[in-house]
Design an enzyme around this catalytic site. Structure first.
Site, PDB file in Angstrom:
ATOM      1  N   PHE A 508       0.838  -1.201   0.000  1.00 43.68           N
ATOM      2  CA  PHE A 508       0.000   0.000   0.000  1.00 43.68           C
ATOM      3  C   PHE A 508       0.872   1.250   0.000  1.00 43.68           C
ATOM      4  O   PHE A 508       1.878   1.310   0.712  1.00 43.68           O
ATOM      5  CB  PHE A 508      -0.884   0.060   1.255  1.00 43.68           C
ATOM      6  CG  PHE A 508      -1.901  -1.032   1.365  1.00 43.68           C
ATOM      7  CD1 PHE A 508      -3.192  -0.848   0.925  1.00 43.68           C
ATOM      8  CD2 PHE A 508      -1.564  -2.256   1.939  1.00 43.68           C
ATOM      9  CE1 PHE A 508      -4.137  -1.857   1.045  1.00 43.68           C
ATOM     10  CE2 PHE A 508      -2.499  -3.271   2.067  1.00 43.68           C
ATOM     11  CZ  PHE A 508      -3.790  -3.072   1.615  1.00 43.68           C
ATOM     12  N   ASP A 509       0.465   2.232  -0.777  1.00 45.63           N
ATOM     13  CA  ASP A 509       1.019   3.567  -0.591  1.00 45.63           C
ATOM     14  C   ASP A 509       0.394   4.134   0.683  1.00 45.63           C
ATOM     15  O   ASP A 509      -0.678   3.692   1.104  1.00 45.63           O
ATOM     16  CB  ASP A 509       0.672   4.445  -1.788  1.00 45.63           C
ATOM     17  CG  ASP A 509       1.104   5.884  -1.578  1.00 45.63           C
ATOM     18  OD1 ASP A 509       2.279   6.115  -1.291  1.00 45.63           O
ATOM     19  OD2 ASP A 509       0.235   6.776  -1.683  1.00 45.63           O
ATOM     20  N   LYS A 510       1.048   5.094   1.294  1.00 43.50           N
ATOM     21  CA  LYS A 510       0.507   5.665   2.531  1.00 43.50           C
ATOM     22  C   LYS A 510      -0.433   6.849   2.245  1.00 43.50           C
ATOM     23  O   LYS A 510      -1.643   6.762   2.465  1.00 43.50           O
ATOM     24  CB  LYS A 510       1.633   6.135   3.459  1.00 43.50           C
ATOM     25  CG  LYS A 510       1.105   6.753   4.774  1.00 43.50           C
ATOM     26  CD  LYS A 510       2.227   7.214   5.676  1.00 43.50           C
ATOM     27  CE  LYS A 510       2.810   8.532   5.228  1.00 43.50           C
ATOM     28  NZ  LYS A 510       1.894   9.689   5.468  1.00 43.50           N
ATOM     29  N   THR A 511       0.125   7.924   1.726  1.00 44.52           N
ATOM     30  CA  THR A 511      -0.637   9.162   1.596  1.00 44.52           C
ATOM     31  C   THR A 511      -1.776   9.030   0.589  1.00 44.52           C
ATOM     32  O   THR A 511      -1.553   8.692  -0.578  1.00 44.52           O
ATOM     33  CB  THR A 511       0.290  10.314   1.176  1.00 44.52           C
ATOM     34  OG1 THR A 511       1.368  10.405   2.099  1.00 44.52           O
ATOM     35  CG2 THR A 511      -0.475  11.632   1.149  1.00 44.52           C
ATOM     36  N   VAL A 716      -1.356  -1.067  -4.235  1.00 44.36           N
ATOM     37  CA  VAL A 716      -2.534  -0.212  -4.130  1.00 44.36           C
ATOM     38  C   VAL A 716      -2.086   1.228  -3.945  1.00 44.36           C
ATOM     39  O   VAL A 716      -1.321   1.530  -3.013  1.00 44.36           O
ATOM     40  CB  VAL A 716      -3.428  -0.626  -2.940  1.00 44.36           C
ATOM     41  CG1 VAL A 716      -4.709   0.213  -2.923  1.00 44.36           C
ATOM     42  CG2 VAL A 716      -3.764  -2.105  -3.011  1.00 44.36           C
TER      43      VAL A 716
END
Length: 823
Positions: A508-511, A716
């Site tokens: 997953f990307d964070k922001t 994602v």
């Protein structure tokens, strides 16, 4: 060695798929030019997809010469190759295979894929054939293929054909005197004639020619379409299932077993018709999307309201939407407040509140970055109050139109299992024919009549036909893609659908993915001797030049703090110029003749000037310990202080992660450009296994490649900043794709809503689809394994056909269960 990046759209004059074969052709042409070392498809750091990266030796060829060569190559291909997408009535897999085989024989056709849902995707060389010829052939083969979309490199645009059904032909894919029901009616007539003939033969003493005539008539009705398809495939050099059935029926007739031959054709043709009906159900689930948008729109032009066709809307029009009406076009709200049911497009179960934008001109110039409360999509339903929406996209380019096109294209993307079954059939059918020929020589080693051996051989021929195998995967993929589209998820074909169902690791990307993507300024910490107002004014001036989410948060919250602190200080914000982005580190600009740097502490190790003082570094460490994202600010040689921001996790993140674990996802990782401590804090809060922070865009790609080497991973993100990493993953999943052209183009799977809650549906549906594909393969191959020895040992043609066709219908209806899939 230098490199040059050029957008594909610039090279071809049209927006084409990054996987288009013409990209490889252009790259091959470029490599032949002296001085060009290599060329490859690339993705820019900003996430813009579809760029060609050309590496060249500047000592041999200049950048302008490379650009000219690329443009000439693109223009040459532009004028040569045409891509068409057609859609019509659903058909069974064997009919689709016959049309595909015929298209492959047409001179100039380079690729042709025909889906059982009626979608046809092909590419041809206009030097050898033309669109009119292709369309004429398609009409003769399908009797009902209408144009959904034309993609021609030379056209520079996507066009939609608005010809009526009558002009294009409206019959079923098999057409005939009874329209779309002709095949079914023919199959029923075959059964009736067979039944009457059998009753006369069994219970009366009438002349034997009467039941024989009825049986032959049953042959005519039951074998009409089967013979037509078999003949079409034979002309294309393919001997497939239809051919085996015709041989078996003819063999039964030759033995005098007319009733059994007619029964074979009856069951085979009724199976065809029911299969077509079942595939039509899945097709209608997709077509329902096209009916979401209204046909007309109420528009205000020149101060007056008028009703016009939605196709006549232009960008900038103001449409008026009353309560309970559907939104006619993509746009943003300029007047009125209401809530809109976006479920038809995004799958969101709760209506989304809408309100007008503050600045219409600013919204029009950058509509893609508007928050959800301002945006409206064609096909969604206005609930309570009246709204006025300014149109931002033409009907042919709006989100609904793009989804429809991409879903149709997805049906022609062949999955790995489909490739396997096609290869299997290619070798299996000739093997069956060879085996049957050997069985004809059984009287040489067994004491039996030739008629007995011939009958057994025909029964084996029927039993060996892999009919169910041909439809096993296409039916499941079609149903899975259709169900996903209904839930606000766009899956681009069988490949991503199968791959996603097999993965047990997700990155997953964070922001903006795990977090809200709307960071807030939580801390303003000044260096010794610096006034907070000075720090805020400089930060706001510089960040106001950037469109980064963090920059917008700093400007928004910074102005608010200045207003609360001293209202007149807003007027004292200086003018900043010469903004430069330092990828992954920060930015710089000029304010009052001095260079201002804002960014991570790593930035100040790379630029000229004094290093970060210990006092400022202590502030940074203190803020990061508490999960803050930090920005150090330096003007000239003076350090002004540190700005701390925090992006809170989405409410859906924790429950989504928990649900994914229930579905069997074993490893979940966060990759972020933020510092490791912030990444760890967010990962711990949402329940991830691990977090990787301090990653540059290139580092994210390398991390995904490493995870790929360990067994595959899905990525994602938002489909924009994360595009390079998503392109490197087994499956790229973009969130919030509604209205985002970049996200729709780059992702393998697009979650239309900006909501992580839809991810478990995508994963669960993919796993269910993969499971049903495996079940269908076991059923289809298992029936062949059972029937072949059974017929060799004496099972008659009648029961063999019943079991054979029964397995085909079981496979199709098993796949249709996906249309009713619930998470």
């Amino acid at each position: 060695m230098e490199k040059l990046k050029l957008e594909i759209r610039l090279l071809f004059g049209s927006e084409i798929d990054s996987a288009d074969a013409c990209i490889e052709r252009m790259i091959s042409l470029l490599k032949t030019k002296s001085g060009i070392e290599s060329a490859h498809l690339s993705v820019s750091p900003t996430g813009q997809p579809g760029t060609v990266c050309i590496h060249f030796d500047p000592a041999v060829v200049s950048a302008s010469e490379v650009r000219d060569a690329a443009l000439k190559s693109g223009a040459s291909l532009d004028a040569t190759y045409v891509h068409l997408l057609r859609t019509g009535q659903a058909m069974h897999a064997r009919r689709a295979s016959a049309i595909e085989a015929n298209l492959g024989r047409v001179g100039g056709v380079l690729e042709a894929v025909v889906s059982p849902d009626g979608t046809i995707r092909l590419e041809f060389d206009r030097r050898q054939t033309d669109e009119a010829t292709i369309d004429q052939l398609l009409r003769s083969w399908t009797k009902g293929t209408e144009e959904l979309k034309q993609h021609s490199h030379s056209s520079g645009a996507n066009t939609t054909d608005h010809r009526s059904q009558d002009e294009m032909g409206h019959d079923h894919a098999h057409g005939g005197v009874f329209g779309e029901k002709t095949e079914l009616i023919f199959a029923i007539l075959c059964g009736i004639l067979l039944l009457i003939g059998w009753l006369i033969e069994t219970f009366t003493n009438l002349n034997e020619w009467i039941p024989l005539g009825l049986y032959i008539s049953a042959y005519a009705f039951g074998g009409y379409y089967t013979v037509a398809e078999a003949f079409a495939k034979i002309l294309a050099g393919k001997f497939e299932i239809d051919f085996l059935m015709i041989v078996a029926a003819a063999g039964a007739g030759a033995l005098g077993a007319w009733a059994e031959g007619a029964l074979l054709l009856f069951l085979f043709s009724i199976g065809h018709a029911l299969e077509g009906y079942a595939m039509g159900r899945a097709k209608r689930a997709i077509e329902a999307l096209s009916e979401l948008a209204p046909k007309t729109a109420r528009v205000r032009r020149n101060g007056t309201e008028q009703e016009i066709a939605v196709d006549d809307l232009i960008v900038g029009d103001i449409v008026i939407i009353k309560p309970d009406e559907r939104v006619p076009a993509d746009g943003f709200v300029i007047a009125g407040e209401s809530s809109i049911n976006q479920a038809p497009i995004t799958g969101e179960s709760v209506p989304v509140d809408k309100r007008p934008v503050d600045d219409i001109d600013a919204a029009a110039s950058d509509s893609d970055s508007l928050p959800p409360e301002h945006r409206a999509f064609a096909g969604t339903i206005n609930q309570s109050g009246s709204l006025e929406v300014q149109v931002t996209k033409l009907t042919s380019e709006n989100t609904l139109a793009r989804v429809l096109t991409m879903v149709s294209e997805a049906e022609t993307r062949v999955s790995p299992t489909q490739k396997f079954t096609k290869q299997f059939e290619r070798y299996f059918v000739p093997t069956v024919i060879a085996g049957v020929v050997l069985l004809l020589f059984a009287p040489l080693v067994l004491e039996e009549k030739f008629s007995q051996s011939f009958y057994r051989a025909m029964a084996v021929l029927v039993a060996s036909s892999p009919c169910a195998l041909a439809i096993a995967t296409p039916s499941a993929v079609l149903s899975g893609v259709a169900r996903a589209a209904r839930g606000g998820i766009l899956i681009k074909g069988g490949g991503p659908l199968e791959s996603l169902g097999s993965l047990d690791a997700i990155a997953f990307d964070k922001t903006g993915t795990l977090t809200e993507g709307e960071p807030k300024v939580t801390d303003i910490r000044t260096a010794e001797g610096i006034d907070e107002s000075e720090l805020l004014r400089i930060v706001v001036a510089v960040e106001d030049l950037s469109k980064h989410p963090l920059a917008k948060a700093v400007v928004r919250d910074g102005k608010r703090r200045l207003r609360d602190r001293e209202p007149r200080s807003l007027a004292e914000i200086p003018v900043a110029t010469d903004l430069k982005s330092i990828t992954g580190r920060g930015i710089q600009a000029t304010v009052g003749g001095e260079v201002v740097h804002i960014g991570k502490d790593d930035l100040f190790n790379e630029v000229d000037g004094p290093k970060v003082p210990d006092s400022v570094r202590e502030i940074v460490e203190s803020l990061e310990e508490n999960g803050r994202t930090t920005m150090i600010v330096r003007r000239g040689d003076r350090y002004l202080g540190v700005v701390g921001l925090m992006d809170t996790p989405r409410e859906a993140s924790k429950r989504t992660i928990a649900r994914l674990r229930e579905l069997g996802i074993k490893r979940m990782i966060m990759i972020s450009g933020d510092n490791q401590k912030v990444a760890d804090a967010v990962a711990k809060e949402v329940g991830l296994d691990e977090a990787r922070g301090d990653l540059m865009p290139a580092d994210k790609v390398n991390e995904i490649k490493r995870l790929q080497s360990e067994g595959g991973v899905a990525m994602v993100g938002d489909g924009v900043n994360d595009a390079p990493a998503m392109a490197s993953a087994s499956v790229g999943i973009a969130m919030g794709a509604a209205g985002s052209d970049v996200a729709l183009e780059t992702a393998d799977v697009a979650l239309m809503a900006d909501n992580l809650d839809h991810l478990p549906l995508a994963i669960g549906l993919s796993r269910a689809t993969r499971r049903i594909i495996r079940q269908n393969l076991w059923i289809s191959l298992g029936m062949v394994v059972f029937l072949v020895p059974a017929t060799i040992l004496g099972l008659n043609i009648g029961p063999a056909v019943a079991l054979h066709e029964g397995s085909t219908l079981v496979v199709v209806f098993n796949a249709l269960r996906l249309l009713a899939y619930r998470e």
